[in-house]
Design a protein around this motif. Structure first.
Motif, PDB file in Angstrom:
ATOM      1  N   ASP A   1       0.809  -1.223   0.000  1.00 51.75           N
ATOM      2  CA  ASP A   1       0.000   0.000   0.000  1.00 51.75           C
ATOM      3  C   ASP A   1       0.839   1.268   0.000  1.00 51.75           C
ATOM      4  OD1 ASP A   1      -2.489  -1.230  -0.100  1.00 51.75           O
ATOM      5  OD2 ASP A   1      -2.740  -1.270   2.071  1.00 51.75           O
ATOM      6  N   ALA A   2       1.950   1.261   0.732  1.00 49.82           N
ATOM      7  CA  ALA A   2       2.805   2.454   0.825  1.00 49.82           C
ATOM      8  C   ALA A   2       3.348   2.851  -0.550  1.00 49.82           C
ATOM      9  CB  ALA A   2       3.946   2.211   1.803  1.00 49.82           C
ATOM     10  N   PHE A   3       3.685   1.885  -1.379  1.00 48.03           N
ATOM     11  CA  PHE A   3       4.187   2.167  -2.725  1.00 48.03           C
ATOM     12  C   PHE A   3       3.123   2.887  -3.550  1.00 48.03           C
ATOM     13  CE2 PHE A   3       4.780   1.246  -7.191  1.00 48.03           C
ATOM     14  CZ  PHE A   3       6.136   1.458  -7.389  1.00 48.03           C
TER      15      PHE A   3
ATOM     16  N   ASN B   1       0.549   8.267  -5.593  1.00 47.49           N
ATOM     17  CA  ASN B   1      -0.822   8.792  -5.697  1.00 47.49           C
ATOM     18  C   ASN B   1      -1.746   7.859  -6.466  1.00 47.49           C
ATOM     19  OD1 ASN B   1      -0.239  11.206  -4.286  1.00 47.49           O
ATOM     20  ND2 ASN B   1       0.733  11.993  -6.133  1.00 47.49           N
ATOM     21  N   ARG B   2      -1.665   6.587  -6.130  1.00 43.01           N
ATOM     22  CA  ARG B   2      -2.509   5.577  -6.763  1.00 43.01           C
ATOM     23  C   ARG B   2      -3.188   4.740  -5.699  1.00 43.01           C
ATOM     24  NH1 ARG B   2      -1.165   4.760 -12.414  1.00 43.01           N
ATOM     25  NH2 ARG B   2       0.537   6.176 -12.860  1.00 43.01           N
TER      26      ARG B   2
ATOM     27  N   ILE C   1       6.459   1.756 -13.361  1.00 43.38           N
ATOM     28  CA  ILE C   1       6.636   2.749 -12.297  1.00 43.38           C
ATOM     29  C   ILE C   1       7.960   2.423 -11.611  1.00 43.38           C
ATOM     30  CG2 ILE C   1       5.702   3.757 -10.184  1.00 43.38           C
ATOM     31  CD1 ILE C   1       2.927   2.746 -11.051  1.00 43.38           C
ATOM     32  N   GLU C   2       8.824   3.411 -11.489  1.00 43.67           N
ATOM     33  CA  GLU C   2      10.157   3.222 -10.881  1.00 43.67           C
ATOM     34  C   GLU C   2      10.893   2.045 -11.526  1.00 43.67           C
ATOM     35  OE1 GLU C   2      10.369   3.022  -6.623  1.00 43.67           O
ATOM     36  OE2 GLU C   2       9.149   4.816  -6.358  1.00 43.67           O
ATOM     37  N   ASP C   3      10.841   1.950 -12.823  1.00 46.50           N
ATOM     38  CA  ASP C   3      11.514   0.885 -13.582  1.00 46.50           C
ATOM     39  C   ASP C   3      11.024  -0.522 -13.251  1.00 46.50           C
ATOM     40  OD1 ASP C   3      13.074   2.583 -15.170  1.00 46.50           O
ATOM     41  OD2 ASP C   3      14.598   2.745 -13.597  1.00 46.50           O
TER      42      ASP C   3
END
Length: 77
Positions: A33-35, A40-41, A66-68
């Motif tokens: 969840d933190a990721f 903002n998703r 997202i973030e590679d």
């Protein structure tokens, strides 16, 4: 995209909860969840869905880079 759950992680060792593999061998992830909050998703999984998913199951999902990382952003019905 059809993805098979190849690993499950319910610890804080990794940022992902599920590691998935496409039939072509592409790695994708359902993150914690933190990721998703950081980007903002909304997480594509509810708590109830997490309880029913396990290694070896196939899911149909939408994926974004997202973030590679190839990250699941939506679970298709």
């Amino acid at each position: 995209m059809r993805l098979k759950i190849s690993e499950v992680n319910f610890t804080n060792k990794y940022r992902w909860i599920f590691k998935l593999t496409s039939p072509e061998g592409q790695l994708c992830y359902i993150m914690n969840d933190a990721f998703y909050k950081k980007h903002n998703r909304k997480s594509p999984l509810s708590r109830k869905q997490i309880e029913y998913l396990d290694k070896g199951q196939w899911i149909s999902a939408s994926v974004e880079k997202i973030e590679d990382l190839e990250v699941v952003t939506y679970l298709n019905s």
